[in-house]
Every structure is written in C-alpha cells, then in structure tokens.
Design a protein around this motif. Structure first.
Motif, mmCIF file in Angstrom:
data_model
loop_
_atom_site.group_PDB
_atom_site.id
_atom_site.type_symbol
_atom_site.label_atom_id
_atom_site.label_comp_id
_atom_site.label_asym_id
_atom_site.label_seq_id
_atom_site.Cartn_x
_atom_site.Cartn_y
_atom_site.Cartn_z
ATOM 1 N N TYR A 11 -5.923 -0.078 5.395
ATOM 2 C CA TYR A 11 -5.072 -1.044 6.095
ATOM 3 C C TYR A 11 -5.708 -1.473 7.412
ATOM 4 O O TYR A 11 -5.755 -2.669 7.730
ATOM 5 N N TYR A 67 2.507 -1.356 13.354
ATOM 6 C CA TYR A 67 2.946 -1.412 11.961
ATOM 7 C C TYR A 67 2.191 -0.414 11.077
ATOM 8 O O TYR A 67 2.403 -0.352 9.888
ATOM 9 N N SER A 70 3.720 4.617 8.124
ATOM 10 C CA SER A 70 4.441 4.407 6.874
ATOM 11 C C SER A 70 5.500 5.496 6.724
ATOM 12 O O SER A 70 5.234 6.668 6.986
ATOM 13 N N LYS A 87 1.867 -3.951 3.645
ATOM 14 C CA LYS A 87 1.353 -3.951 5.013
ATOM 15 C C LYS A 87 0.395 -5.106 5.279
ATOM 16 O O LYS A 87 0.512 -5.805 6.283
#
Length: 143
Positions: A11, A67, A70, A87
């Motif tokens: 990510y 962000y 999780s 994401k």
C-alpha cells in the motif's frame, strides 16, 4: 511474515509512487498556467509552483499515512487484494479530487487574469472632453 504487514508495505509503495507521479505531472503542466496568470513572470511562477507541490505532498502523504492502519487482519492472498483495492482506490480518489481542485483553482486565477487584461484599454486616452461637449451634447444656442 504477517500478510497485514505485506499489505501495508505494498500500500505504501503504490500510494507514494502515485502521489509522486501526480505531483510531478501537476508541477510540470501547472507551470504553464502559472506563467500565464502571472503575466510571464517565470521566477514567481516557479516559486508558486514549488509551494503548491509541497502543499500537495504534505496533504496527500499525510492522508496516506493516516489511512495506513487496517482494522482487519489479512489472513490470505484474497484478503490482501481486498484490503489493497480499498486502500489504493481511496487514495486514487483523494489524488483525483486534489488534482481537480488544483486545476479548478489555477483556472479561476487564470480567468481572473484574462478578465483584468481585457479591462485595460489597449491605447491610453489622448485627450479629454469637458462637460457639454461631444456628439450627445445639446446643441449650443446663440443668445
């Protein structure tokens, strides 16, 4: 190795790479708009462009970092792709909104500059007329 950590790494790599690519694209192409808005002042256009890019990086990388966490644990490859798709998709949407916001602001500034240029007469006035003169004035009467 825990798949949640793998999801975090992937990510971050994708999000940071996309942020850098969008920022460079905005910087390269936004410079043309800024130079036009600032009446050809290239030095000022470069400075404003750099400040906009720094702000873009701060906002987007801050969002990517916030962000990151999780709430679900990634158990298998399918969960990894599910987590990454959500994401990365949200990051792409935020980058798109930021890009459209930058284009909107630059366009508004550019239009304002064009309107200001259109309001300036191309030739300065050469003489002045006093009151009661000109083609619309009442004809003079002899007494």
């Amino acid at each position: 190795m825990d798949l949640t950590v793998v999801a975090y790494v992937i990510y971050l790599l994708i999000s940071v790479a996309l942020t850098v690519w969008v920022a460079r694209t905005l910087s390269r192409n936004g410079k043309v708009f800024l130079a036009d808005v600032l009446h050809g002042n290239e030095k000022l256009a470069d400075a404003v462009n750099h400040l906009l890019v720094v702000g873009f990086y701060l906002v987007n990388l801050g969002f990517v970092t916030l962000y990151l966490k999780s709430s679900e644990k990634v158990a298998d490859a399918r969960g990894l792709f599910d987590a990454l798709s959500v994401k990365v998709g949200v990051v792409l949407l935020v980058l798109g909104v930021m890009h459209l916001g930058n284009v909107y602001v630059l366009n508004k500034i550019r239009r304002r500059g064009l309107m200001e240029r259109e309001q300036t007469p191309p030739v300065p006035p050469q003489s002045w007329t006093g009151p009661g003169t000109g083609p619309w004035a009442a004809p003079a009467t002899k007494a």
